[in-house]
Design a protein around this motif. Structure first.
Motif, PDB file in Angstrom:
ATOM      1  N   PHE A   5     -10.280   1.791  -7.336  1.00  0.00           N
ATOM      2  CA  PHE A   5     -10.113   2.618  -8.242  1.00  0.00           C
ATOM      3  C   PHE A   5     -10.840   3.818  -7.883  1.00  0.00           C
ATOM      4  O   PHE A   5     -11.962   3.643  -6.916  1.00  0.00           O
ATOM      5  CB  PHE A   5     -10.615   2.258  -9.573  1.00  0.00           C
ATOM      6  CG  PHE A   5      -9.722   1.112 -10.211  1.00  0.00           C
ATOM      7  CD1 PHE A   5      -8.523   1.623 -10.724  1.00  0.00           C
ATOM      8  CD2 PHE A   5     -10.034  -0.082 -10.099  1.00  0.00           C
ATOM      9  CE1 PHE A   5      -7.586   0.650 -11.402  1.00  0.00           C
ATOM     10  CE2 PHE A   5      -9.051  -1.057 -10.838  1.00  0.00           C
ATOM     11  CZ  PHE A   5      -7.806  -0.488 -11.344  1.00  0.00           C
ATOM     12  N   ASN A  63      -7.594   7.198 -14.155  1.00  0.00           N
ATOM     13  CA  ASN A  63      -6.989   6.635 -13.277  1.00  0.00           C
ATOM     14  C   ASN A  63      -5.376   6.356 -13.337  1.00  0.00           C
ATOM     15  O   ASN A  63      -4.552   6.416 -12.300  1.00  0.00           O
ATOM     16  CB  ASN A  63      -7.712   5.342 -12.838  1.00  0.00           C
ATOM     17  CG  ASN A  63      -8.886   5.172 -11.914  1.00  0.00           C
ATOM     18  OD1 ASN A  63      -9.135   5.298 -10.764  1.00  0.00           O
ATOM     19  ND2 ASN A  63     -10.200   5.561 -12.782  1.00  0.00           N
ATOM     20  N   SER A 111      -5.713  -2.826 -13.583  1.00  0.00           N
ATOM     21  CA  SER A 111      -5.111  -2.876 -12.254  1.00  0.00           C
ATOM     22  C   SER A 111      -3.401  -3.410 -12.542  1.00  0.00           C
ATOM     23  O   SER A 111      -2.571  -2.794 -12.163  1.00  0.00           O
ATOM     24  CB  SER A 111      -5.778  -3.632 -11.174  1.00  0.00           C
ATOM     25  OG  SER A 111      -4.937  -3.841 -10.283  1.00  0.00           O
TER      26      SER A 111
END
Length: 270
Positions: free
Chosen positions: A106, A115, A164
Motif C-alpha cells: 500500500f 488507496n 487489501s
C-alpha cells in the motif's frame, strides 16, 4: 456433490505440469545454481469452488499463486483460467481476477479511502460507485467506517488485510487468488475474513484459490484441498478423503503422513 471428470467449460482454473526454476549465482563468478520451486504441478478448480493449497514454507505455494496472478512466468507447463491461457491472455485475465497476498503493498501514508480510490482509477471504475462498494465490503468485514480516512500506517495488520480484500474485490472478480490472507491476524480478524469469504462464494459463486498454513481454515472454507511438498502436489481431495487416505482423524496428521513434512505458521518465500 463433487462432479467427476469436469468438462473444460466447468473449470475456472486448469493447471497442467507447471514448472518454475529460480537460478542463483554462487559468488561473483561462480556457477549458476538451479532451485526448482515447482516440479510439474497439475490440478483444476471448478467454477464456484474453493480450493486450498497446504504446504510448508518452500513448498511452492506462493510461486504458484504468483504465476497465476501473472507476476511470474512459468518455465514449463500450461495454465488456463476462465477460458484464457497464460501468458498469452494475461492482460485480459488481470481484469477478471483479484489477488490478496500475505504482505499486501500500500501507500502507507495515504488513507484507506485514498488507496482504494487510486486502485479504482487503475481499473477505470467510477469513483463514487467504487467507494460505495468498498464501504459495503469493509462493513461486512467488520471495519468501522470512521477508520476509512485513517492512514494505512496507523492501522493494524488485520485492518490493512481487510483493505487489501476490499481492493481485490472492487471489480467484483469471478476469480479470487488468496495467498495466506489470514496469516498473522488476530482471532477476530481471522474469523471476520473467513466468514466474509464463505458468504462471498455462497452469494456470488466466486471461485477461490487459497494458500494457507491453517488446517482449520482449510477445512472450514475449502471444498477440496491439495497438499504441496517440495514443489509437487502429493495428494488432493476433500478433508475427509485425505484423512481416510492417511488413516488419521486429524488433517494435520494426514498432511504429515502423506508429505513427510510439518507445517509452520511463519510466512515465507517459495
Amino acid at each position: 456433490m463433487l462432479i467427476l471428470n469436469p468438462t473444460q467449460t466447468e473449470l475456472a482454473i486448469e493447471v497442467s505440469d507447471l514448472k518454475k526454476v529460480f537460478r542463483k549465482r554462487e559468488g561473483l563468478f561462480g556457477p549458476l545454481k538451479e532451485e526448482w520451486a515447482l516440479k510439474g504441478v497439475s490440478f483444476h478448480v471448478r467454477k464456484g469452488e474453493t480450493y486450498a493449497l497446504l504446504g510448508p514454507n518452500g513448498s511452492g505455494k506462493s510461486t504458484l499463486i504468483r504465476i497465476l496472478s501473472t507476476l511470474l512466468t512459468p518455465d514449463g507447463g500450461t495454465v488456463r483460467m476462465l477460458g484464457y491461457r497464460l501468458p498469452e491472455d494475461e492482460a485480459k485475465l488481470r481484469r477478471k481476477m483479484g489477488r490478496v497476498s500475505v504482505d499486501a503493498a500500500f501507500y502507507k501514508k495515504l488513507s484507506a479511502r485514498e488507496n482504494l480510490l487510486y486502485a479504482a482509477q487503475l481499473y477505470g471504475l467510477e469513483p463514487r460507485q467504487a467507494e460505495k462498494r468498498a464501504m459495503q465490503i469493509l462493513e461486512q468485514l467488520g471495519l468501522e467506517s470512521r477508520r476509512f480516512d485513517d492512514p494505512l500506517e496507523e492501522m493494524s495488520r488485520g485492518m490493512q488485510q481487510k483493505i487489501s480484500i476490499a481492493r481485490a474485490l472492487l471489480i467484483n472478480p469471478p476469480l479470487l487468488l488468496l495467498d495466506e490472507p489470514t496469516t498473522g491476524l488476530d482471532p477476530k480478524s481471522r474469523r471476520d475474513v473467513q466468514a466474509f469469504l464463505e458468504d462471498l462464494r455462497a452469494r456470488q459463486g466466486t471461485t477461490i484459490l487459497l494458500t494457507t498454513h491453517d488446517m482449520a481454515e482449510a477445512e472450514r472454507l475449502a471444498h477440496r484441498i491439495g497438499f504441496l511438498a517440495h514443489g509437487r502436489l502429493v495428494a488432493e481431495g476433500t478433508a475427509d478423503e485425505l484423512k481416510r487416505r492417511a488413516g488419521t482423524a486429524d488433517l494435520e496428521e494426514a498432511f504429515i503422513a502423506l508429505t513427510g513434512e510439518e507445517l509452520n505458521d511463519e510466512a515465507g518465500q517459495p
